[in-house]
Every structure is written in structure tokens, then in C-alpha cells.
Design a protein around this motif. Structure first.
Motif, mmCIF file in Angstrom:
data_model
loop_
_atom_site.group_PDB
_atom_site.id
_atom_site.type_symbol
_atom_site.label_atom_id
_atom_site.label_comp_id
_atom_site.label_asym_id
_atom_site.label_seq_id
_atom_site.Cartn_x
_atom_site.Cartn_y
_atom_site.Cartn_z
ATOM 1 N N HIS A 1 3.644 -5.098 -1.100
ATOM 2 C CA HIS A 1 3.947 -3.967 -0.217
ATOM 3 C C HIS A 1 2.813 -2.952 -0.257
ATOM 4 C CE1 HIS A 1 6.244 -0.594 1.533
ATOM 5 N NE2 HIS A 1 7.009 -1.533 2.061
ATOM 6 N N TRP B 1 11.131 -4.211 3.175
ATOM 7 C CA TRP B 1 10.815 -5.419 3.952
ATOM 8 C C TRP B 1 11.947 -5.742 4.923
ATOM 9 C CZ3 TRP B 1 6.029 -7.334 3.176
ATOM 10 C CH2 TRP B 1 5.392 -7.041 1.949
ATOM 11 N N LYS C 1 6.616 -6.070 6.564
ATOM 12 C CA LYS C 1 6.665 -4.765 5.911
ATOM 13 C C LYS C 1 7.239 -3.739 6.859
ATOM 14 C CE LYS C 1 3.809 -1.214 3.716
ATOM 15 N NZ LYS C 1 2.479 -0.853 3.159
#
Length: 206
Positions: A126, A164, A205
Motif C-alpha cells: 500500500h 484495498w 488501492k
């Protein structure tokens, strides 16, 4: 004495079922279908097959692996094929200080981690993914007997919760070269390629 992991030994002897001499068909299909875009991170690059494949197609791609012998082997592999591909030794659980990427390809890395490591891994990804970036995970499935570590679909869902959107999770396959012991156990022909059951996930993301 230098610490050696089982993965280091595999890359020094080139004696592992995932050495198939080229990229995984599932990853080739992802690129053909347009799911790989922009700058790419090949996480757990191993021998560099996917980094080399994507670099040859013109992508800006970096292959990283925790194993120094793997990165050495990947660089040699790229040199033999005449492909200018980039490889670095890196800990995928701590990538925060690196460049940002639009796509991450993970072929048979995710399934080697335990729950805590999977959470650390997705947090690390991330940090290096741009907004809207995609992570593609090809992981050995526990649906039927196979080779090495296997995971459930719920393990993937759990790891890609926070930050996510898991857009797709479906059955796929992971190609291996069958060893003698696994050939006997799985009733497959040793020394020949075989497709093991796998999961193919796509997370974006958010």
C-alpha cells in the motif's frame, strides 16, 4: 557463516519446481488482457522471468527479492537474454522508502507468508502503490493437493481488507516442473510441466 534460507539454496542449485524457464501463463495473460500498466513492481521476482518478460515488452519494471542468490540469478538470466532488466535485493515487508508503482505482480510469493506477514506485506505494498494501483496475486490454492505452501481464498480476502478493494478473486493455475517425489505423490510425470490449482486475485488501492 552466512545465513542461508531454503530459497537461497534453491536459486544456487536451480532445483525448484517453479523454475519453468519462462513467465507463468497466468501473468502473460494478465498483460495481454491489459491489466498491467505503468510502472511495475515484480515482488518476489525469483529468477526474474516476469521482470524480463515485461521489460522486453517495454514496461518500466523493477524485480525485487529477499534472496541475494535469486537476484544474482535473475541478473544473469536477463543478461543471457539480452534484456536490460532491473533487479534489487529488498524486503517486501518494508518497501515504504522506494519508488511508487502503478502495478504489482506477485507470482507465488503471497502464499509463503503467515497471517501477520501477510498483513505487513499488504501494508508495505500500500505504501509503494500509487492511488488506484493494482496488485495481482497468483498463489497456490488449498482446494486440492499440490506443491509447497497453499492458502485459502479467505486468507487473500482477509489480507486485502484495509485500504484495498478486492475486485476479483478466481481459480487459476500455476505451472511447475514436477520433481520425482511430488510426481509419485500427485500421480504426475516427473520432469514434466504440470499446472497446479491456484488463486488469481486483483486488488486495487483505494
Amino acid at each position: 557463516m552466512d545465513f542461508q534460507t531454503p530459497f537461497d539454496s534453491a536459486y544456487k542449485t536451480l532445483s525448484a519446481p517453479w523454475f519453468i524457464g519462462g513467465p507463468q501463463p497466468a501473468v502473460v495473460d494478465l498483460e495481454r488482457e491489459g491489466w498491467i500498466t505503468g510502472s511495475v513492481l515484480d515482488a518476489g521476482c525469483g529468477m526474474g522471468e516476469h521482470t524480463i518478460h515485461l521489460a522486453r515488452l517495454g514496461y518500466e519494471v523493477l524485480g525485487v527479492d529477499f534472496s541475494s542468490p535469486a537476484v544474482e540469478a535473475a541478473r544473469g538470466n536477463a543478461a543471457r537474454q539480452g534484456v536490460a532488466a532491473r533487479f534489487e535485493v529488498a524486503d517486501v515487508l518494508d518497501l515504504a522508502d522506494r519508488d511508487r508503482f502503478d502495478t504489482v505482480v506477485d507470482s507465488a510469493l503471497f502464499h509463503v507468508f503467515g497471517p501477520a506477514e501477510r498483513d505487513a506485506y499488504t501494508r508495505s505494498l500500500h505504501a509503494v502503490c500509487r492511488a488506484g494501483a493494482y496488485v495481482h496475486v497468483l498463489a497456490l490454492s488449498d482446494v486440492e493437493p499440490g506443491l509447497g505452501p497453499q492458502i485459502s481464498d479467505s486468507a487473500i480476502r482477509d489480507a486485502f481488507r484495509d485500504g484495498w478493494v478486492l475486485e476479483d478473486l478466481r481459480p487459476s493455475s500455476y505451472r511447475v516442473i514436477v520433481g520425482p517425489e511430488d510426481g509419485d505423490r500427485l500421480n504426475l510425470t516427473a520432469g514434466q510441466p504440470a499446472d497446479m490449482t491456484a488463486w488469481l486475485a486483483r486488488a486495487r488501492k483505494s
